[in-house]
Design a protein around this motif. Structure first.
Motif, PDB file in Angstrom:
ATOM      1  N   LEU A   1     -28.892 -13.417 -16.903  1.00  0.00           N
ATOM      2  CA  LEU A   1     -29.818 -14.145 -16.044  1.00  0.00           C
ATOM      3  C   LEU A   1     -30.398 -13.196 -15.011  1.00  0.00           C
ATOM      4  O   LEU A   1     -29.725 -12.258 -14.568  1.00  0.00           O
ATOM      5  CB  LEU A   1     -29.094 -15.289 -15.332  1.00  0.00           C
TER       6      LEU A   1
ATOM      7  N   ARG B   1     -22.695 -14.317 -22.923  1.00  0.00           N
ATOM      8  CA  ARG B   1     -23.626 -14.697 -23.983  1.00  0.00           C
ATOM      9  C   ARG B   1     -25.074 -14.619 -23.531  1.00  0.00           C
ATOM     10  O   ARG B   1     -25.983 -14.613 -24.339  1.00  0.00           O
ATOM     11  CB  ARG B   1     -23.339 -16.128 -24.468  1.00  0.00           C
ATOM     12  N   GLU B   2     -25.277 -14.583 -22.184  1.00  0.00           N
ATOM     13  CA  GLU B   2     -26.635 -14.499 -21.674  1.00  0.00           C
ATOM     14  C   GLU B   2     -26.670 -13.678 -20.387  1.00  0.00           C
ATOM     15  O   GLU B   2     -25.682 -13.560 -19.679  1.00  0.00           O
ATOM     16  CB  GLU B   2     -27.245 -15.882 -21.436  1.00  0.00           C
TER      17      GLU B   2
ATOM     18  N   THR C   1     -27.617 -21.565 -17.522  1.00  0.00           N
ATOM     19  CA  THR C   1     -28.146 -22.566 -18.444  1.00  0.00           C
ATOM     20  C   THR C   1     -27.040 -23.231 -19.246  1.00  0.00           C
ATOM     21  O   THR C   1     -27.267 -24.232 -19.906  1.00  0.00           O
ATOM     22  CB  THR C   1     -29.171 -21.931 -19.401  1.00  0.00           C
TER      23      THR C   1
ATOM     24  N   ARG D   1     -33.807 -15.939 -18.479  1.00  0.00           N
ATOM     25  CA  ARG D   1     -32.584 -15.633 -19.232  1.00  0.00           C
ATOM     26  C   ARG D   1     -32.945 -14.934 -20.524  1.00  0.00           C
ATOM     27  O   ARG D   1     -34.054 -15.059 -21.016  1.00  0.00           O
ATOM     28  CB  ARG D   1     -31.806 -16.898 -19.542  1.00  0.00           C
ATOM     29  N   ARG D   2     -31.990 -14.185 -21.014  1.00  0.00           N
ATOM     30  CA  ARG D   2     -32.095 -13.612 -22.357  1.00  0.00           C
ATOM     31  C   ARG D   2     -30.707 -13.574 -22.970  1.00  0.00           C
ATOM     32  O   ARG D   2     -29.720 -13.402 -22.251  1.00  0.00           O
ATOM     33  CB  ARG D   2     -32.755 -12.235 -22.360  1.00  0.00           C
ATOM     34  N   PRO D   3     -30.613 -13.743 -24.266  1.00  0.00           N
ATOM     35  CA  PRO D   3     -29.309 -13.635 -24.902  1.00  0.00           C
ATOM     36  C   PRO D   3     -28.818 -12.194 -24.810  1.00  0.00           C
ATOM     37  O   PRO D   3     -29.615 -11.257 -24.757  1.00  0.00           O
ATOM     38  CB  PRO D   3     -29.557 -14.038 -26.356  1.00  0.00           C
ATOM     39  N   VAL D   4     -27.514 -12.023 -24.804  1.00  0.00           N
ATOM     40  CA  VAL D   4     -26.947 -10.677 -24.723  1.00  0.00           C
ATOM     41  C   VAL D   4     -27.274  -9.892 -25.985  1.00  0.00           C
ATOM     42  O   VAL D   4     -27.624  -8.722 -25.921  1.00  0.00           O
ATOM     43  CB  VAL D   4     -25.414 -10.729 -24.487  1.00  0.00           C
TER      44      VAL D   4
ATOM     45  N   THR E   1     -36.331 -20.262 -17.560  1.00  0.00           N
ATOM     46  CA  THR E   1     -35.414 -21.379 -17.792  1.00  0.00           C
ATOM     47  C   THR E   1     -35.967 -22.684 -17.247  1.00  0.00           C
ATOM     48  O   THR E   1     -35.422 -23.748 -17.528  1.00  0.00           O
ATOM     49  CB  THR E   1     -34.051 -21.132 -17.099  1.00  0.00           C
TER      50      THR E   1
ATOM     51  N   ALA F   1     -22.174 -16.041 -18.672  1.00  0.00           N
ATOM     52  CA  ALA F   1     -23.383 -15.358 -18.212  1.00  0.00           C
ATOM     53  C   ALA F   1     -23.053 -14.257 -17.212  1.00  0.00           C
ATOM     54  O   ALA F   1     -21.997 -14.267 -16.585  1.00  0.00           O
ATOM     55  CB  ALA F   1     -24.329 -16.375 -17.575  1.00  0.00           C
TER      56      ALA F   1
ATOM     57  N   PHE G   1     -36.720 -11.683 -21.763  1.00  0.00           N
ATOM     58  CA  PHE G   1     -36.304 -12.771 -20.882  1.00  0.00           C
ATOM     59  C   PHE G   1     -37.299 -13.920 -21.003  1.00  0.00           C
ATOM     60  O   PHE G   1     -38.497 -13.698 -21.153  1.00  0.00           O
ATOM     61  CB  PHE G   1     -36.256 -12.307 -19.424  1.00  0.00           C
TER      62      PHE G   1
END
Length: 175
Positions: A133, A130-131, A87, A171-174, A155, A93, A152
């Motif tokens: 996937l 940072r993310e 993203t 996706r989810r942020p770390v 996207t 990612a 998650f």
């Protein structure tokens, strides 16, 4: 006075399987015995197939999902992102791959809790990430529910595999 009940995520841990410590050797042996639920072979392969591939690929880090210290699931963090699905900057990612919880442990929130616990694991593997996937077949409703419950979000992107199966990208942020 009774102790407060443990929430499921307090009993779930993620253990990297790329080390040489005795607990890692024991966990590796245990995940190799874990099998997929009926019907899941259409979506992924078990640890017996994926662990040797991850060991041979320096971009992939295998891990065990632990419930109270017992391996109940498996997954891989891949530092290489499938082209076209990030993203943002693909260098920010990682991909979650080959993730599953053994059938006897499914339906207890373990997959959700493992997804929620990804931050520290990913931070140790790819500090720049940072993310996270993941792709999941649009027909794999159980996986999509677990991923969404684990933080998650869709996207809006899709990947079509060689056999024409549609994979949704989440996706989810770390952190």
């Amino acid at each position: 006075m009774a102790a407060a009940p443990l929430r499921i995520h307090e009993r779930i841990g993620l253990l990297r399987l790329d080390g040489a410590a005795p607990d890692v050797a024991e966990a590796r042996a245990a995940v190799l015995r874990l099998r997929l639920a009926p019907g899941q072979r259409a979506f992924t392969a078990d640890a017996a197939a994926n662990l040797p591939r991850a060991d041979a690929d320096p971009g992939r880090t295998p891990f065990a999902v632990l419930r109270r210290g017992v391996p109940v699931g498996f997954g891989i963090i891949d530092r290489r992102v499938t082209p076209g699905i990030a993203t943002g900057d693909p260098g920010d990612a990682v991909m979650l791959r080959a993730f599953y919880v053994a059938p006897e442990w499914q339906g207890q929130g373990i997959g959700r809790a493992a997804c929620m616990a990804l931050g520290p694991l990913v931070g140790g593997i790819a500090p720049e990430a940072r993310e996270v996937l993941v792709t999941a077949a649009e027909s794999n409703h159980a996986a999509l529910r677990a991923y969404r419950a684990g933080g998650f979000a869709p996207t809006g992107r899709q990947v079509v595999t060689a056999d024409a199966a549609v994979q949704l990208v989440l996706r989810r942020p770390v952190g």
